[in-house]
Design a protein around this motif. Structure first.
Motif, PDB file in Angstrom:
ATOM      1  N   GLN A  10      44.225  47.726  33.794  1.00 41.28           N
ATOM      2  CA  GLN A  10      44.112  49.185  33.841  1.00 41.28           C
ATOM      3  C   GLN A  10      42.676  49.632  33.605  1.00 41.28           C
ATOM      4  O   GLN A  10      42.193  50.558  34.237  1.00 41.28           O
ATOM      5  CB  GLN A  10      45.024  49.820  32.789  1.00 41.28           C
ATOM      6  CG  GLN A  10      46.485  49.666  33.095  1.00 41.28           C
ATOM      7  CD  GLN A  10      47.374  50.036  31.909  1.00 41.28           C
ATOM      8  OE1 GLN A  10      46.872  50.385  30.846  1.00 41.28           O
ATOM      9  NE2 GLN A  10      48.672  49.951  32.100  1.00 41.28           N
ATOM     10  N   ALA A  11      41.977  48.969  32.691  1.00 36.95           N
ATOM     11  CA  ALA A  11      40.603  49.358  32.362  1.00 36.95           C
ATOM     12  C   ALA A  11      39.652  49.082  33.516  1.00 36.95           C
ATOM     13  O   ALA A  11      38.652  49.760  33.669  1.00 36.95           O
ATOM     14  CB  ALA A  11      40.139  48.621  31.109  1.00 36.95           C
ATOM     15  N   THR A  12      39.953  48.054  34.324  1.00 34.46           N
ATOM     16  CA  THR A  12      39.035  47.688  35.393  1.00 34.46           C
ATOM     17  C   THR A  12      39.525  48.130  36.774  1.00 34.46           C
ATOM     18  O   THR A  12      38.846  47.897  37.757  1.00 34.46           O
ATOM     19  CB  THR A  12      38.810  46.160  35.404  1.00 34.46           C
ATOM     20  OG1 THR A  12      40.069  45.494  35.570  1.00 34.46           O
ATOM     21  CG2 THR A  12      38.144  45.698  34.130  1.00 34.46           C
ATOM     22  N   ALA A  13      40.681  48.756  36.851  1.00 27.94           N
ATOM     23  CA  ALA A  13      41.223  49.188  38.139  1.00 27.94           C
ATOM     24  C   ALA A  13      40.257  50.161  38.799  1.00 27.94           C
ATOM     25  O   ALA A  13      39.802  51.119  38.185  1.00 27.94           O
ATOM     26  CB  ALA A  13      42.581  49.834  37.948  1.00 27.94           C
ATOM     27  N   GLY A  14      39.967  49.902  40.058  1.00 29.39           N
ATOM     28  CA  GLY A  14      39.119  50.812  40.809  1.00 29.39           C
ATOM     29  C   GLY A  14      37.633  50.672  40.517  1.00 29.39           C
ATOM     30  O   GLY A  14      36.835  51.394  41.081  1.00 29.39           O
ATOM     31  N   GLU A  15      37.248  49.777  39.637  1.00 27.01           N
ATOM     32  CA  GLU A  15      35.832  49.600  39.317  1.00 27.01           C
ATOM     33  C   GLU A  15      35.313  48.340  40.004  1.00 27.01           C
ATOM     34  O   GLU A  15      35.978  47.326  40.035  1.00 27.01           O
ATOM     35  CB  GLU A  15      35.634  49.439  37.809  1.00 27.01           C
ATOM     36  CG  GLU A  15      36.011  50.666  37.013  1.00 27.01           C
ATOM     37  CD  GLU A  15      35.824  50.452  35.521  1.00 27.01           C
ATOM     38  OE1 GLU A  15      35.043  49.566  35.151  1.00 27.01           O
ATOM     39  OE2 GLU A  15      36.462  51.170  34.757  1.00 27.01           O
ATOM     40  N   CYS A  16      34.130  48.428  40.539  1.00 29.68           N
ATOM     41  CA  CYS A  16      33.486  47.264  41.134  1.00 29.68           C
ATOM     42  C   CYS A  16      32.351  46.846  40.204  1.00 29.68           C
ATOM     43  O   CYS A  16      31.413  47.606  39.995  1.00 29.68           O
ATOM     44  CB  CYS A  16      32.941  47.609  42.517  1.00 29.68           C
ATOM     45  SG  CYS A  16      32.180  46.201  43.337  1.00 29.68           S
ATOM     46  N   ARG A  17      32.464  45.690  39.615  1.00 29.91           N
ATOM     47  CA  ARG A  17      31.475  45.242  38.636  1.00 29.91           C
ATOM     48  C   ARG A  17      30.826  43.948  39.095  1.00 29.91           C
ATOM     49  O   ARG A  17      31.434  43.148  39.780  1.00 29.91           O
ATOM     50  CB  ARG A  17      32.135  44.978  37.287  1.00 29.91           C
ATOM     51  CG  ARG A  17      32.718  46.198  36.659  1.00 29.91           C
ATOM     52  CD  ARG A  17      33.261  45.856  35.316  1.00 29.91           C
ATOM     53  NE  ARG A  17      33.828  47.040  34.698  1.00 29.91           N
ATOM     54  CZ  ARG A  17      34.157  47.113  33.442  1.00 29.91           C
ATOM     55  NH1 ARG A  17      33.989  46.081  32.660  1.00 29.91           N
ATOM     56  NH2 ARG A  17      34.674  48.206  32.948  1.00 29.91           N
ATOM     57  N   ALA A  18      29.590  43.770  38.661  1.00 27.05           N
ATOM     58  CA  ALA A  18      28.899  42.513  38.930  1.00 27.05           C
ATOM     59  C   ALA A  18      29.519  41.424  38.063  1.00 27.05           C
ATOM     60  O   ALA A  18      30.032  41.694  36.978  1.00 27.05           O
ATOM     61  CB  ALA A  18      27.418  42.652  38.600  1.00 27.05           C
ATOM     62  N   ALA A  19      29.478  40.203  38.538  1.00 26.77           N
ATOM     63  CA  ALA A  19      30.045  39.079  37.792  1.00 26.77           C
ATOM     64  C   ALA A  19      29.254  38.842  36.512  1.00 26.77           C
ATOM     65  O   ALA A  19      28.036  39.020  36.482  1.00 26.77           O
ATOM     66  CB  ALA A  19      30.032  37.821  38.648  1.00 26.77           C
ATOM     67  N   ARG A  20      29.932  38.467  35.450  1.00 24.63           N
ATOM     68  CA  ARG A  20      29.309  38.116  34.174  1.00 24.63           C
ATOM     69  C   ARG A  20      29.221  36.608  34.093  1.00 24.63           C
ATOM     70  O   ARG A  20      30.117  35.901  34.541  1.00 24.63           O
ATOM     71  CB  ARG A  20      30.143  38.619  32.992  1.00 24.63           C
ATOM     72  CG  ARG A  20      30.253  40.087  32.906  1.00 24.63           C
ATOM     73  CD  ARG A  20      28.977  40.655  32.321  1.00 24.63           C
ATOM     74  NE  ARG A  20      29.089  42.092  32.259  1.00 24.63           N
ATOM     75  CZ  ARG A  20      28.079  42.885  32.468  1.00 24.63           C
ATOM     76  NH1 ARG A  20      26.895  42.421  32.731  1.00 24.63           N
ATOM     77  NH2 ARG A  20      28.238  44.178  32.401  1.00 24.63           N
ATOM     78  N   ARG A  21      28.156  36.126  33.503  1.00 22.56           N
ATOM     79  CA  ARG A  21      27.997  34.685  33.302  1.00 22.56           C
ATOM     80  C   ARG A  21      28.558  34.333  31.934  1.00 22.56           C
ATOM     81  O   ARG A  21      28.232  34.960  30.936  1.00 22.56           O
ATOM     82  CB  ARG A  21      26.536  34.285  33.367  1.00 22.56           C
ATOM     83  CG  ARG A  21      26.366  32.779  33.191  1.00 22.56           C
ATOM     84  CD  ARG A  21      25.041  32.355  33.623  1.00 22.56           C
ATOM     85  NE  ARG A  21      24.945  32.715  35.040  1.00 22.56           N
ATOM     86  CZ  ARG A  21      24.106  32.139  35.877  1.00 22.56           C
ATOM     87  NH1 ARG A  21      23.305  31.214  35.466  1.00 22.56           N
ATOM     88  NH2 ARG A  21      24.055  32.504  37.133  1.00 22.56           N
ATOM     89  N   VAL A  22      29.405  33.303  31.878  1.00 20.38           N
ATOM     90  CA  VAL A  22      30.032  32.847  30.643  1.00 20.38           C
ATOM     91  C   VAL A  22      29.703  31.373  30.464  1.00 20.38           C
ATOM     92  O   VAL A  22      29.879  30.586  31.390  1.00 20.38           O
ATOM     93  CB  VAL A  22      31.568  33.036  30.694  1.00 20.38           C
ATOM     94  CG1 VAL A  22      32.226  32.495  29.450  1.00 20.38           C
ATOM     95  CG2 VAL A  22      31.920  34.497  30.915  1.00 20.38           C
ATOM     96  N   SER A  23      29.211  31.013  29.271  1.00 20.30           N
ATOM     97  CA  SER A  23      28.897  29.621  28.963  1.00 20.30           C
ATOM     98  C   SER A  23      29.828  29.141  27.860  1.00 20.30           C
ATOM     99  O   SER A  23      29.944  29.788  26.822  1.00 20.30           O
ATOM    100  CB  SER A  23      27.450  29.486  28.484  1.00 20.30           C
ATOM    101  OG  SER A  23      26.568  29.979  29.462  1.00 20.30           O
TER     102      SER A  23
END
Length: 87
Positions: A10-23
């Protein structure tokens, strides 16, 4: 009450976000490029605006969900024999 995955969707619906890097480090926290919002089990949101965030995976942190290095083994400093003789 909605599940955690439902709240995230629900929080990210309709939002286009850049990918996050996870290590991921087996002996430490998960490092995530920030800013970061984490949805906790009770539905509250923890937010950090830092450029890199250490997310606790061992749940020993006093600042959970942020890592405070509590996962590290603690070593006691033992005085050397010379130090003990000086007293």
């Amino acid at each position: 009450m909605a599940s955690t995955s439902d709240r995230v969707r629900q929080a990210t619906a309709g939002e286009c976000r850049a990918a996050r890097r996870v290590s991921v480090d087996r002996s430490g926290p998960v490092m995530v490029e920030g800013p970061v919002e984490i949805v906790l089990d009770d539905g509250t949101i923890a937010r950090s605006d830092r450029f890199m965030v250490a997310v606790c995976t061992c749940r020993r942190s006093r600042t959970y969900p942020w890592c405070d290095t509590s996962h590290r083994p603690r070593e006691r400093a033992t005085p050397s024999p010379e130090d003990r003789n000086e007293r």
